[in-house]
Design a protein around this motif. Structure first.
Motif, PDB file in Angstrom:
ATOM      1  N   GLU A 254      59.909 -29.185 -48.630  1.00  0.00           N
ATOM      2  CA  GLU A 254      59.927 -29.114 -50.347  1.00  0.00           C
ATOM      3  C   GLU A 254      60.490 -27.868 -50.633  1.00  0.00           C
ATOM      4  N   GLU A 255      60.027 -26.501 -50.119  1.00  0.00           N
ATOM      5  CA  GLU A 255      60.542 -25.421 -50.793  1.00  0.00           C
ATOM      6  C   GLU A 255      62.143 -25.204 -50.193  1.00  0.00           C
ATOM      7  N   ARG A 256      62.468 -25.865 -49.063  1.00  0.00           N
ATOM      8  CA  ARG A 256      63.695 -25.848 -48.547  1.00  0.00           C
ATOM      9  C   ARG A 256      64.749 -26.632 -49.577  1.00  0.00           C
ATOM     10  N   VAL A 257      64.092 -27.730 -49.966  1.00  0.00           N
ATOM     11  CA  VAL A 257      65.014 -28.599 -50.712  1.00  0.00           C
ATOM     12  C   VAL A 257      65.123 -27.738 -52.101  1.00  0.00           C
ATOM     13  N   SER A 258      64.063 -27.254 -52.617  1.00  0.00           N
ATOM     14  CA  SER A 258      64.203 -26.515 -53.907  1.00  0.00           C
ATOM     15  C   SER A 258      65.295 -25.133 -53.842  1.00  0.00           C
ATOM     16  N   ALA A 259      65.044 -24.531 -52.711  1.00  0.00           N
ATOM     17  CA  ALA A 259      66.075 -23.699 -52.444  1.00  0.00           C
ATOM     18  C   ALA A 259      67.472 -23.855 -52.316  1.00  0.00           C
ATOM     19  N   LEU A 260      67.795 -25.086 -51.707  1.00  0.00           N
ATOM     20  CA  LEU A 260      69.023 -25.616 -51.506  1.00  0.00           C
ATOM     21  C   LEU A 260      69.599 -26.162 -52.817  1.00  0.00           C
ATOM     22  N   THR A 261      68.707 -26.942 -53.671  1.00  0.00           N
ATOM     23  CA  THR A 261      69.242 -27.245 -54.802  1.00  0.00           C
ATOM     24  C   THR A 261      69.525 -26.294 -55.920  1.00  0.00           C
ATOM     25  N   GLU A 262      68.727 -24.998 -55.628  1.00  0.00           N
ATOM     26  CA  GLU A 262      69.092 -23.844 -56.654  1.00  0.00           C
ATOM     27  C   GLU A 262      70.427 -23.344 -56.122  1.00  0.00           C
ATOM     28  N   LYS A 263      70.659 -23.256 -54.888  1.00  0.00           N
ATOM     29  CA  LYS A 263      72.012 -22.665 -54.078  1.00  0.00           C
ATOM     30  C   LYS A 263      73.127 -23.575 -54.716  1.00  0.00           C
ATOM     31  N   LEU A 264      73.007 -24.955 -55.148  1.00  0.00           N
ATOM     32  CA  LEU A 264      73.844 -25.735 -55.227  1.00  0.00           C
ATOM     33  C   LEU A 264      74.266 -25.936 -56.588  1.00  0.00           C
ATOM     34  N   GLU A 265      73.649 -25.040 -57.416  1.00  0.00           N
ATOM     35  CA  GLU A 265      73.848 -25.249 -58.877  1.00  0.00           C
ATOM     36  C   GLU A 265      75.564 -24.896 -59.006  1.00  0.00           C
TER      37      GLU A 265
END
Length: 126
Positions: free
Chosen positions: A4-15
Protein backbone atom coordinates in the motif's frame (compact mmCIF):
# COMPACT_ATOMS: atom_id res chain seq x y z
CA UNK A 1 7.69 -0.81 2.80
CA UNK A 2 4.25 -2.37 2.38
CA UNK A 3 2.46 -2.77 -0.95
CA UNK A 4 0.00 0.00 0.00
CA UNK A 5 2.88 2.36 0.80
CA UNK A 6 4.47 1.54 -2.56
CA UNK A 7 1.21 2.20 -4.40
CA UNK A 8 0.90 5.49 -2.52
CA UNK A 9 4.51 6.49 -3.34
CA UNK A 10 4.04 5.56 -7.00
CA UNK A 11 0.72 7.44 -7.22
CA UNK A 12 2.41 10.51 -5.78
CA UNK A 13 5.26 10.19 -8.29
CA UNK A 14 2.79 9.88 -11.17
CA UNK A 15 1.07 13.17 -10.33
CA UNK A 16 0.62 15.15 -13.55
CA UNK A 17 1.10 12.15 -15.84
CA UNK A 18 -1.64 11.14 -18.32
CA UNK A 19 -4.36 9.05 -16.68
CA UNK A 20 -3.83 6.02 -18.94
CA UNK A 21 -0.10 6.01 -18.10
CA UNK A 22 -0.87 6.22 -14.37
CA UNK A 23 -3.31 3.32 -14.48
CA UNK A 24 -0.93 1.10 -16.43
CA UNK A 25 1.97 1.75 -14.05
CA UNK A 26 -0.12 1.18 -10.91
CA UNK A 27 -1.60 -2.04 -12.34
CA UNK A 28 1.86 -3.29 -13.29
CA UNK A 29 3.19 -2.57 -9.80
CA UNK A 30 1.17 -5.51 -8.43
CA UNK A 31 3.03 -7.86 -10.79
CA UNK A 32 6.49 -6.63 -9.81
CA UNK A 33 8.80 -7.77 -7.05
CA UNK A 34 11.63 -5.74 -5.54
CA UNK A 35 14.65 -6.96 -3.54
CA UNK A 36 14.30 -4.20 -1.01
CA UNK A 37 13.22 -0.59 -0.54
CA UNK A 38 16.34 0.70 -2.34
CA UNK A 39 15.38 -1.35 -5.40
CA UNK A 40 11.87 0.14 -5.28
CA UNK A 41 13.29 3.67 -4.89
CA UNK A 42 15.42 3.06 -7.99
CA UNK A 43 12.23 2.07 -9.80
CA UNK A 44 10.60 5.36 -8.68
CA UNK A 45 13.61 7.30 -10.02
CA UNK A 46 13.17 5.56 -13.38
CA UNK A 47 9.47 6.47 -13.36
CA UNK A 48 10.40 10.10 -12.66
CA UNK A 49 12.76 10.12 -15.66
CA UNK A 50 10.08 8.48 -17.84
CA UNK A 51 7.51 11.12 -16.86
CA UNK A 52 9.88 13.97 -17.69
CA UNK A 53 10.56 12.44 -21.13
CA UNK A 54 6.83 11.92 -21.69
CA UNK A 55 6.08 15.54 -20.77
CA UNK A 56 8.82 16.75 -23.15
CA UNK A 57 7.40 14.64 -25.98
CA UNK A 58 3.94 16.09 -25.32
CA UNK A 59 5.34 19.63 -25.36
CA UNK A 60 7.21 18.92 -28.61
CA UNK A 61 4.08 17.53 -30.24
CA UNK A 62 2.17 20.68 -29.29
CA UNK A 63 4.88 22.75 -30.99
CA UNK A 64 4.24 20.96 -34.29
CA UNK A 65 1.02 22.95 -34.64
CA UNK A 66 3.12 26.10 -34.70
CA UNK A 67 5.49 24.97 -37.42
CA UNK A 68 7.46 22.46 -35.41
CA UNK A 69 10.47 22.76 -33.21
CA UNK A 70 12.67 25.64 -34.37
CA UNK A 71 15.79 24.44 -36.13
CA UNK A 72 18.87 26.44 -36.91
CA UNK A 73 19.33 27.17 -40.59
CA UNK A 74 22.35 25.61 -42.23
CA UNK A 75 22.37 28.17 -45.03
CA UNK A 76 25.40 30.40 -44.92
CA UNK A 77 24.78 34.05 -45.70
CA UNK A 78 27.83 34.52 -47.86
CA UNK A 79 26.64 36.27 -50.99
CA UNK A 80 26.63 40.06 -51.04
CA UNK A 81 22.98 40.07 -52.10
CA UNK A 82 22.01 38.02 -49.02
CA UNK A 83 24.08 40.26 -46.75
CA UNK A 84 22.43 43.31 -48.27
CA UNK A 85 18.95 41.82 -47.72
CA UNK A 86 19.74 41.04 -44.10
CA UNK A 87 21.13 44.53 -43.61
CA UNK A 88 17.96 46.07 -45.12
CA UNK A 89 15.73 43.93 -42.89
CA UNK A 90 17.66 44.84 -39.74
CA UNK A 91 17.65 48.54 -40.67
CA UNK A 92 13.91 48.37 -41.27
CA UNK A 93 13.33 46.68 -37.91
CA UNK A 94 15.39 49.34 -36.15
CA UNK A 95 13.54 52.15 -37.92
CA UNK A 96 16.61 53.31 -39.85
CA UNK A 97 16.28 54.70 -43.37
CA UNK A 98 17.26 52.28 -46.14
CA UNK A 99 20.78 52.54 -47.50
CA UNK A 100 21.25 54.21 -50.85
CA UNK A 101 21.98 51.65 -53.50
CA UNK A 102 24.57 52.60 -56.04
CA UNK A 103 23.77 51.68 -59.58
CA UNK A 104 26.53 50.62 -61.97
CA UNK A 105 26.14 53.86 -63.96
CA UNK A 106 26.55 56.10 -60.94
CA UNK A 107 29.62 54.11 -59.86
CA UNK A 108 31.25 54.56 -63.26
CA UNK A 109 30.39 58.26 -63.14
CA UNK A 110 32.11 58.53 -59.77
CA UNK A 111 35.15 56.69 -61.12
CA UNK A 112 35.42 59.06 -64.08
CA UNK A 113 35.01 62.09 -61.80
CA UNK A 114 37.75 60.76 -59.55
CA UNK A 115 40.03 60.23 -62.57
CA UNK A 116 39.43 63.81 -63.72
CA UNK A 117 40.29 65.15 -60.29
CA UNK A 118 43.50 63.12 -60.21
CA UNK A 119 44.44 64.37 -63.72
CA UNK A 120 43.90 68.00 -62.66
CA UNK A 121 46.02 67.51 -59.54
CA UNK A 122 48.78 65.94 -61.65
CA UNK A 123 48.78 68.96 -63.99
CA UNK A 124 49.16 71.37 -61.10
CA UNK A 125 51.93 69.30 -59.62
CA UNK A 126 54.16 69.72 -62.72
Amino acid sequence: MTQEERVSALTEKLEGAPESYKEARINNLGRMTFKDDDDFNGFLDDIDTDIKELQQMQADSKMKGFGGIPRRSKKDISSEADKEKVSDIVSSMMGLPPKKKTSPESKSEKDSTTKNIVKNIMRWDK
